[in-house]
Motif scaffolding. Sequence first.
Motif, PDB file in Angstrom:
ATOM      1  N   LYS A   1      10.851  10.544   0.305  1.00  0.00           N
ATOM      2  CA  LYS A   1       8.943   9.492  -0.212  1.00  0.00           C
ATOM      3  C   LYS A   1       9.849   7.990   0.154  1.00  0.00           C
ATOM      4  CE  LYS A   1       4.757   7.265  -2.039  1.00  0.00           C
ATOM      5  NZ  LYS A   1       3.949   7.271  -3.632  1.00  0.00           N
TER       6      LYS A   1
ATOM      7  N   LEU B   1       0.855   5.764  -1.425  1.00  0.00           N
ATOM      8  CA  LEU B   1       0.775   7.356  -0.954  1.00  0.00           C
ATOM      9  C   LEU B   1       1.259   8.195  -0.539  1.00  0.00           C
ATOM     10  CD1 LEU B   1      -0.204   4.828   2.652  1.00  0.00           C
ATOM     11  CD2 LEU B   1      -1.458   5.880   1.097  1.00  0.00           C
ATOM     12  N   LYS B   2       0.841   9.734  -0.791  1.00  0.00           N
ATOM     13  CA  LYS B   2       1.591  10.595  -0.854  1.00  0.00           C
ATOM     14  C   LYS B   2       2.176  10.368   1.265  1.00  0.00           C
ATOM     15  CE  LYS B   2      -1.345  13.258  -3.186  1.00  0.00           C
ATOM     16  NZ  LYS B   2      -0.833  12.815  -4.382  1.00  0.00           N
TER      17      LYS B   2
ATOM     18  N   GLU C   1       2.559  10.120   8.460  1.00  0.00           N
ATOM     19  CA  GLU C   1       1.103  10.013   9.705  1.00  0.00           C
ATOM     20  C   GLU C   1       1.366   7.843  10.582  1.00  0.00           C
ATOM     21  OE1 GLU C   1      -2.706  10.892   8.229  1.00  0.00           O
ATOM     22  OE2 GLU C   1      -1.552  12.757   7.540  1.00  0.00           O
ATOM     23  N   ILE C   2       1.314   6.842   9.217  1.00  0.00           N
ATOM     24  CA  ILE C   2       1.933   6.179   9.064  1.00  0.00           C
ATOM     25  C   ILE C   2       3.373   5.474  10.253  1.00  0.00           C
ATOM     26  CG2 ILE C   2       2.521   3.764   7.862  1.00  0.00           C
ATOM     27  CD1 ILE C   2      -0.001   4.488   5.794  1.00  0.00           C
TER      28      ILE C   2
ATOM     29  N   GLU D   1       2.633  12.552   3.489  1.00  0.00           N
ATOM     30  CA  GLU D   1       1.520  13.099   3.814  1.00  0.00           C
ATOM     31  C   GLU D   1       1.559  12.169   5.230  1.00  0.00           C
ATOM     32  OE1 GLU D   1       2.657  15.540   5.694  1.00  0.00           O
ATOM     33  OE2 GLU D   1       3.659  16.210   4.428  1.00  0.00           O
ATOM     34  N   ALA D   2       0.805  11.242   4.413  1.00  0.00           N
ATOM     35  CA  ALA D   2      -0.014   9.879   4.409  1.00  0.00           C
ATOM     36  C   ALA D   2       0.846   8.892   5.336  1.00  0.00           C
ATOM     37  CB  ALA D   2      -0.607   9.173   3.796  1.00  0.00           C
TER      38      ALA D   2
ATOM     39  N   GLU E   1       0.565  -1.037  -0.094  1.00  0.00           N
ATOM     40  CA  GLU E   1      -0.236  -0.147   0.228  1.00  0.00           C
ATOM     41  C   GLU E   1       0.896   1.358   0.483  1.00  0.00           C
ATOM     42  OE1 GLU E   1       0.984  -0.283   4.460  1.00  0.00           O
ATOM     43  OE2 GLU E   1       1.150  -1.589   2.801  1.00  0.00           O
TER      44      GLU E   1
END
Length: 122
Positions: free
Chosen positions: A103, A81-82, A88-89, A84-85, A77
Amino acid sequence: MEEVEKTETDDAKVRFIGDPSDDFSGPSSMSKFGMEFPKGKFVAVKDPETRRKLRGHSHFEFEGDEEAEGSRRETDELPALKLEALKEIAAAEGVDFPANTTKAKLMEAIREARIERGNDDN
């Protein structure tokens, strides 16, 4: 159970991963050779010529390839994702990262943390 050897007539599963030289950036899906490939999801490819063309394309990987089974197997996944996401993870999973991370580096840090915890199939 007896293992069955794959033949050229079998389906191959291929997924679009984005641009590996640019932190796996790219659109949420890619149309190639008359097929639609959602980013990060395997798609069955029947045509041997299409498989041959995709095999040489850096933005795609085949199920069973070392990279598909290793470096990104547990983070399917993540490429979609960007940044920022991903931050958060990483924060939720207790992964330390510098504020100016990329990234690709953050995905690798998450992957390594999951392997260390023995949770390498998320």
